[in-house]
Design an enzyme around this catalytic site. Sequence first.
Site, PDB file in Angstrom:
ATOM      1  N   THR A 381       0.830  -1.190   0.000  1.00  0.00           N
ATOM      2  CA  THR A 381       0.000   0.000   0.000  1.00  0.00           C
ATOM      3  C   THR A 381       0.873   1.252   0.000  1.00  0.00           C
ATOM      4  O   THR A 381       2.025   1.215   0.405  1.00  0.00           O
ATOM      5  CB  THR A 381      -0.973   0.018   1.203  1.00  0.00           C
ATOM      6  OG1 THR A 381      -1.655  -1.231   1.277  1.00  0.00           O
ATOM      7  CG2 THR A 381      -1.979   1.135   1.104  1.00  0.00           C
ATOM      8  N   ASN A 401      -2.335  -4.853  -2.144  1.00  0.00           N
ATOM      9  CA  ASN A 401      -2.435  -5.682  -0.942  1.00  0.00           C
ATOM     10  C   ASN A 401      -1.058  -6.096  -0.452  1.00  0.00           C
ATOM     11  O   ASN A 401      -0.303  -5.252  -0.005  1.00  0.00           O
ATOM     12  CB  ASN A 401      -3.352  -6.884  -1.146  1.00  0.00           C
ATOM     13  CG  ASN A 401      -3.823  -7.465   0.190  1.00  0.00           C
ATOM     14  OD1 ASN A 401      -3.916  -6.758   1.180  1.00  0.00           O
ATOM     15  ND2 ASN A 401      -4.121  -8.754   0.209  1.00  0.00           N
ATOM     16  N   GLY A 472       0.099  -0.051   5.380  1.00  0.00           N
ATOM     17  CA  GLY A 472       0.365  -0.847   6.577  1.00  0.00           C
ATOM     18  C   GLY A 472      -0.638  -1.930   6.869  1.00  0.00           C
ATOM     19  O   GLY A 472      -0.705  -2.422   7.996  1.00  0.00           O
TER      20      GLY A 472
END
Length: 590
Positions: A381, A401, A472
Amino acid sequence: MKLFARPLLLLALVFTPLAWADSPAVLAAPAQPAVAEKPDAAVIASAHHLATEAGHQILAAGGNAFDAAVAVSSVLSVVEPISSGLGGGGFFLLHDATSGKQTLIDARETAPASGVPAAYLDAQGNLDRDRSVNGPWSAGIPGLPAALVHLSGRYGKLPLAQSLAPAIRIAREGFPVYARMARGYASRAEVMERYPGTREVFLRNGRPIAEGDVFRQPELAATLERLAADGFDGFYKGRTGRLLLAGVKDAGGQWTAQDLASYKVIEREPIRFDYRGWQITTAAPPSSGGIALASMLQILEGWDLPSLAPAQRTHLVVEAMRRAYRDRTFFLGDPDFVHIPQRVLTSGDYAQGLRATIHPQKATPSDLLSGQPTPLEDEETTHFSIIDAQGNRVGGTQTVNLLYGSGLVPKGTVVLFNNEMDDFALKPGTPNAFGVMGYAANAPAPGKRMLSSMTPTFMDNGREVVVIGTPGGSRIITMVLLGILGFDAGLDAQAVAALPRYHHQWYPDVIEAESGTFDADTAQALRAMGHTLKLPGDEAAGGRGSSHVWGNLQTVHWDRVSNTLSAGSDPRNPVGSGQVVKAGEPVAVD
């Protein structure tokens, strides 16, 4: 042409203590972060200096923040395949300065018609982890290309082709491979090298990419050119669409032309709530971030956090995290498919009730919070933040992802597919790759959007404006939470980007933290309250393991009183950049 020019105001990595963080080893800000007076100035913070520079180039050409967002997003898609790309999706939080309109562009991936739960179970009925995170079955229908078209056409001033031009140029001419990109590839090489299209992109004469290599992607440049020329149809139909379908089929997956052609961007009303004089505007479902932030911050509003001792403050923040993630597990999903009791979950009364269940000196074991839904009434991300000279704002968070997504690149496209199907509850109660569980609300169905943690957020208290976000995984929401608490405590943008991080997500019942977040006394006090800490190198504590650092927070700040802009770019990421550029100033050219 200077191919690899460094950014104008690249923020450095230094180590100094922060009073708010109470940490013996904190990543902190330079003494003089990037700051400029607001009139005729704009600020951009992103995870790569080439993306930041591209955004400023588009602003200098007469574009607005929304045009710049197209440039930044598309360049990140070229230079950060480890984190995002045209084969993924995201959320874009917008503020139009003229009208005051705020909206969330939902470009989350959708499940193909073949994406039903049974397709992800093995012969024994267990989740097939390889299928859920690797290859064609792990990929949802990408949303990012449609978002770029929508953002440019509805909100921008410049033609889409002009805003995409920096990304096309960089894809064709190349950029130097950085350490994180090479390390990420090494960790995913076994999967990525299953697929011929991926090998063609990431191997050089049989050798994997290495730091310092010039990484050129001419076929990605051609894919972007088709998007620039034909908009939506240039990606979801035509030559690109045919190549994507062929790549899925050759790898053993099942997509249809209808899966691609029927994808739609959705504009959603953001989540809004107040916290200690700030109006918080943030992501709505299918992002879980906004509802979780509303719950956590309204729980925490009952305490004066800056006045508390470090262990006491951390204990209360963790207990708020625990309760919000518990509700996330059971109630949140795609609002077009399931009923979400949003009014209740974001209400101050509900938060007050949750606050009353927190013991001020003792941890609440997660198994004491019901494992069944409560009846209610009604390095993967990337993120960028922008404020332009007119006061328009964009917070964009986009992803594939896990590192390098599914690992699958269909031949002829250099479109690296996401592996977002793992963000569905493919088997109820079974944790995904981030250790997060889900149930019926987040079960897959054709055309449904999987739950996300992406949380682009605005803060506005009348004197200050903030745009903040980070990558994260499931830790995104808690990193944004800690950033909001940092701004509320008076930290500047760079200090907020450098704050140490900790996280709790209900299950597993552990506090994870970066190296140096807690000193020995604070850690001992938390354990005495009944908390289990999972710290780097502490393998005995259980949980999925903690890295020594995580996240890549990018934030910008407008101080209306002094009329200055500043940028905070995460010092954990040496290629990130926060730049403030005044009108008429030269912008670095890649």
